[in-house]
Design a protein around this motif. Structure first.
Motif, PDB file in Angstrom:
ATOM      1  N   UNK A   1       3.843   4.933  -3.397  1.00  0.00           N
ATOM      2  CA  UNK A   1       2.813   3.893  -3.486  1.00  0.00           C
ATOM      3  C   UNK A   1       1.398   4.436  -3.304  1.00  0.00           C
ATOM      4  N   UNK A   2       1.279   5.594  -2.711  1.00  0.00           N
ATOM      5  CA  UNK A   2      -0.042   6.143  -2.466  1.00  0.00           C
ATOM      6  C   UNK A   2      -0.648   6.691  -3.746  1.00  0.00           C
ATOM      7  N   UNK A   3      -1.919   6.359  -3.957  1.00  0.00           N
ATOM      8  CA  UNK A   3      -2.628   6.842  -5.126  1.00  0.00           C
ATOM      9  C   UNK A   3      -2.408   6.014  -6.366  1.00  0.00           C
ATOM     10  N   UNK A   4      -1.712   4.878  -6.250  1.00  0.00           N
ATOM     11  CA  UNK A   4      -1.519   4.018  -7.413  1.00  0.00           C
ATOM     12  C   UNK A   4      -2.543   2.892  -7.373  1.00  0.00           C
ATOM     13  N   UNK A   5      -2.862   2.366  -8.510  1.00  0.00           N
ATOM     14  CA  UNK A   5      -3.790   1.228  -8.553  1.00  0.00           C
ATOM     15  C   UNK A   5      -3.458   0.330  -9.709  1.00  0.00           C
ATOM     16  N   UNK A  39      -7.610   5.212   2.619  1.00  0.00           N
ATOM     17  CA  UNK A  39      -8.537   4.281   3.251  1.00  0.00           C
ATOM     18  C   UNK A  39      -9.647   3.796   2.340  1.00  0.00           C
ATOM     19  N   UNK A  40      -9.726   4.336   1.120  1.00  0.00           N
ATOM     20  CA  UNK A  40     -10.786   3.921   0.199  1.00  0.00           C
ATOM     21  C   UNK A  40     -10.402   2.630  -0.509  1.00  0.00           C
ATOM     22  N   UNK A  41     -11.353   1.739  -0.735  1.00  0.00           N
ATOM     23  CA  UNK A  41     -11.048   0.484  -1.435  1.00  0.00           C
ATOM     24  C   UNK A  41     -10.887   0.726  -2.933  1.00  0.00           C
TER      25      UNK A  41
END
Length: 119
Positions: free
Chosen positions: A115-119, A5-7
């Motif tokens: 996909x979670x934790x990627x940026x 949920x963090x931007x």
């Protein structure tokens, strides 16, 4: 999870702005005025935006792409899609051959956890 949920946080060097109209040019190279002579353009040549060229060739569809993926996406078809594939192949081949890159083919569809934790 809580982290999902963090931007995404911007680098401190990124200037603040309300939207892309307030983007700031931070660097440039070359001289756009030199392009016509470097590329051999005649005096009556009128450069066009790539999306105008692709639209006139019937291979640019932003409306359907936006409906599928969101703003700033486009669906290419016909000779325009073929041109994009050829350009991608050319540059991939060049970098593998000339620069020692290793070509990798990865899955196009992944599970949610990938996909979670990627940026």
């Amino acid at each position: 999870s809580l982290l999902a949920g963090l931007p995404n946080l911007l680098d401190d060097r990124v200037p603040d702005g309300e939207d892309d109209t307030q983007n700031e040019v931070v660097s440039t190279w070359g001289d756009a005025g030199d392009l016509p002579s470097q590329l051999g353009w005649t005096d009556d040549f009128e450069p066009r935006w790539h999306d105008d060229v692709a639209t006139s060739l019937g291979g640019w569809n932003s409306e359907n792409a936006v409906a599928m993926s969101g703003a700033r996406f486009v669906a290419l078809s016909g000779q325009v899609a073929r041109l994009e594939r050829a350009i991608s192949s050319y540059f991939l081949d060049m970098h593998v051959t000339d620069n020692g890159y290793t070509e990798v083919s990865v899955p196009l569809v992944v599970g949610r956890s990938a996909l979670e934790g990627t940026s």
